[in-house]
Enzyme design. Structure first.
Site, PDB file in Angstrom:
ATOM      1  N   ASN A 164     -12.529   3.547  -3.212  1.00 50.26           N
ATOM      2  CA  ASN A 164     -12.089   4.228  -1.999  1.00 50.26           C
ATOM      3  C   ASN A 164     -13.211   5.122  -1.496  1.00 50.26           C
ATOM      4  O   ASN A 164     -13.696   6.001  -2.216  1.00 50.26           O
ATOM      5  CB  ASN A 164     -10.834   5.056  -2.282  1.00 50.26           C
ATOM      6  CG  ASN A 164     -10.129   5.484  -0.996  1.00 50.26           C
ATOM      7  OD1 ASN A 164     -10.682   5.375   0.100  1.00 50.26           O
ATOM      8  ND2 ASN A 164      -8.920   5.995  -1.124  1.00 50.26           N
TER       9      ASN A 164
ATOM     10  N   LYS B  67       0.848  -1.196   0.000  1.00 52.24           N
ATOM     11  CA  LYS B  67       0.000   0.000   0.000  1.00 52.24           C
ATOM     12  C   LYS B  67       0.884   1.247   0.000  1.00 52.24           C
ATOM     13  O   LYS B  67       1.536   1.575   0.984  1.00 52.24           O
ATOM     14  CB  LYS B  67      -0.892  -0.012   1.247  1.00 52.24           C
ATOM     15  CG  LYS B  67      -1.888   1.148   1.333  1.00 52.24           C
ATOM     16  CD  LYS B  67      -3.199   0.778   0.705  1.00 52.24           C
ATOM     17  CE  LYS B  67      -4.241   1.880   0.928  1.00 52.24           C
ATOM     18  NZ  LYS B  67      -4.805   1.854   2.284  1.00 52.24           N
TER      19      LYS B  67
ATOM     20  N   GLU C 215      -7.494   1.283  -7.556  1.00 54.42           N
ATOM     21  CA  GLU C 215      -8.388   2.080  -6.720  1.00 54.42           C
ATOM     22  C   GLU C 215      -8.999   3.241  -7.494  1.00 54.42           C
ATOM     23  O   GLU C 215      -8.299   4.015  -8.144  1.00 54.42           O
ATOM     24  CB  GLU C 215      -7.603   2.616  -5.526  1.00 54.42           C
ATOM     25  CG  GLU C 215      -8.392   3.556  -4.633  1.00 54.42           C
ATOM     26  CD  GLU C 215      -7.543   4.082  -3.494  1.00 54.42           C
ATOM     27  OE1 GLU C 215      -7.088   3.244  -2.681  1.00 54.42           O
ATOM     28  OE2 GLU C 215      -7.312   5.291  -3.429  1.00 54.42           O
TER      29      GLU C 215
ATOM     30  N   GLU D 216     -12.880   0.195   0.288  1.00 59.43           N
ATOM     31  CA  GLU D 216     -11.739   0.645   1.085  1.00 59.43           C
ATOM     32  C   GLU D 216     -12.103   1.857   1.934  1.00 59.43           C
ATOM     33  O   GLU D 216     -12.708   2.807   1.444  1.00 59.43           O
ATOM     34  CB  GLU D 216     -10.580   1.041   0.171  1.00 59.43           C
ATOM     35  CG  GLU D 216     -10.172   0.000  -0.861  1.00 59.43           C
ATOM     36  CD  GLU D 216      -9.199   0.581  -1.863  1.00 59.43           C
ATOM     37  OE1 GLU D 216      -8.331   1.384  -1.474  1.00 59.43           O
ATOM     38  OE2 GLU D 216      -9.314   0.248  -3.055  1.00 59.43           O
ATOM     39  N   SER D 217     -11.689   1.820   3.187  1.00 59.13           N
ATOM     40  CA  SER D 217     -11.742   2.960   4.116  1.00 59.13           C
ATOM     41  C   SER D 217     -13.123   3.193   4.728  1.00 59.13           C
ATOM     42  O   SER D 217     -14.151   3.012   4.084  1.00 59.13           O
ATOM     43  CB  SER D 217     -11.287   4.259   3.433  1.00 59.13           C
ATOM     44  OG  SER D 217      -9.992   4.129   2.911  1.00 59.13           O
TER      45      SER D 217
END
Length: 248
Positions: A172, A103, A152, A202-203
């Site tokens: 994301n 990452k 992403e 993600e997140s």
């Protein structure tokens, strides 16, 4: 009898074959997992500062694996996230066998070599950081090195990058400009991605019910870091989270 130089060159060929060999598959790990949790080792963030300054890469990633993670993500950016390529090496040396996502903000081939050398299985490519042509070039190089690509995207405009057919498509939920997070972004964009894409949210995921809802929306991977890293024992926090997903 081979001279020393010939033996050295033969060894180098073996090392290069190992470097470019197919690594453990992040894509397959998520498709085969009941929960799809990609547990992230993240010590710091630009918006919140240190999350776990003393977090150890030779302890937490292995604990994640022992507590049911499908895969791992390890931050390697040093200045903004307190990361290091060595963290992946340390995780591997501690016994981690799960796929590991490198990452970072990858913008050149040198970083792909670094990812392969330190033991990563896949790399993150961010549409917001790259032109479509740059992304295609880096993806091809990653594949040549035996690395999978999690691509992403954050907005509808970036979804055209999915045409490149990455191994995994990430949405994301955090705007990288403002760092504002909204999980609804994943629900909104999921149906616009190719039906056969392996989707990763993600997140901003902190509730097991959110994971269940995202699975219903077609996601197979869920990248979660801060929610675990801010606790005294991230591995144990992951284990509890997974039990709640499974209703145990």
């Amino acid at each position: 009898m081979q001279d020393i130089l010939q033996r050295i060159i033969a060894t180098k060929h073996q090392e290069l074959e190992q470097l470019c060999a197919k690594k453990t598959s992040l894509r397959e790990a998520l498709l085969q997992s009941e929960t799809g949790i990609i547990a992230e080792f993240k010590r710091r963030s630009p918006s919140k500062g240190w999350i776990k300054e003393d977090g150890r890469a030779d302890i937490i990633p292995l604990s994640y694996e022992q507590n049911g993670a499908a895969a791992l993500s390890i931050l390697t950016d040093e200045q903004y996230f307190g990361g290091s390529d060595d963290f992946i090496r340390q995780a591997r040396q501690s016994g981690v066998s799960l796929p590991i996502l490198y990452k970072n903000f990858v913008i050149c081939e040198a970083q792909l070599y670094a990812a392969a050398l330190c033991g990563a299985s896949a790399v993150l490519l961010i549409a917001a950081c790259l032109s479509k042509a740059q992304c295609k070039s880096l993806m091809d190089k990653a594949h040549a090195l035996g690395l999978e690509v999690l691509l992403e995207m954050h907005s509808e405009q970036e979804l055209e990058y999915a045409d490149l057919e990455p191994d995994l498509c990430g949405i994301n939920n955090r705007n990288l400009g403002s760092f504002v997070t909204d999980v609804e972004n994943s629900f909104r964009l999921a149906e616009l991605l190719p039906k056969d894409a392996v989707k990763v949210s993600e997140s901003g995921i902190s509730n097991p019910d959110t994971v269940k809802a995202l699975r219903q929306a077609g996601f197979r991977g869920f990248l979660i870091g801060e929610n675990f890293m801010k606790t005294p024992d991230p591995g144990s926090a992951l284990g509890t989270f997974i039990k709640e997903i499974k209703g145990k």
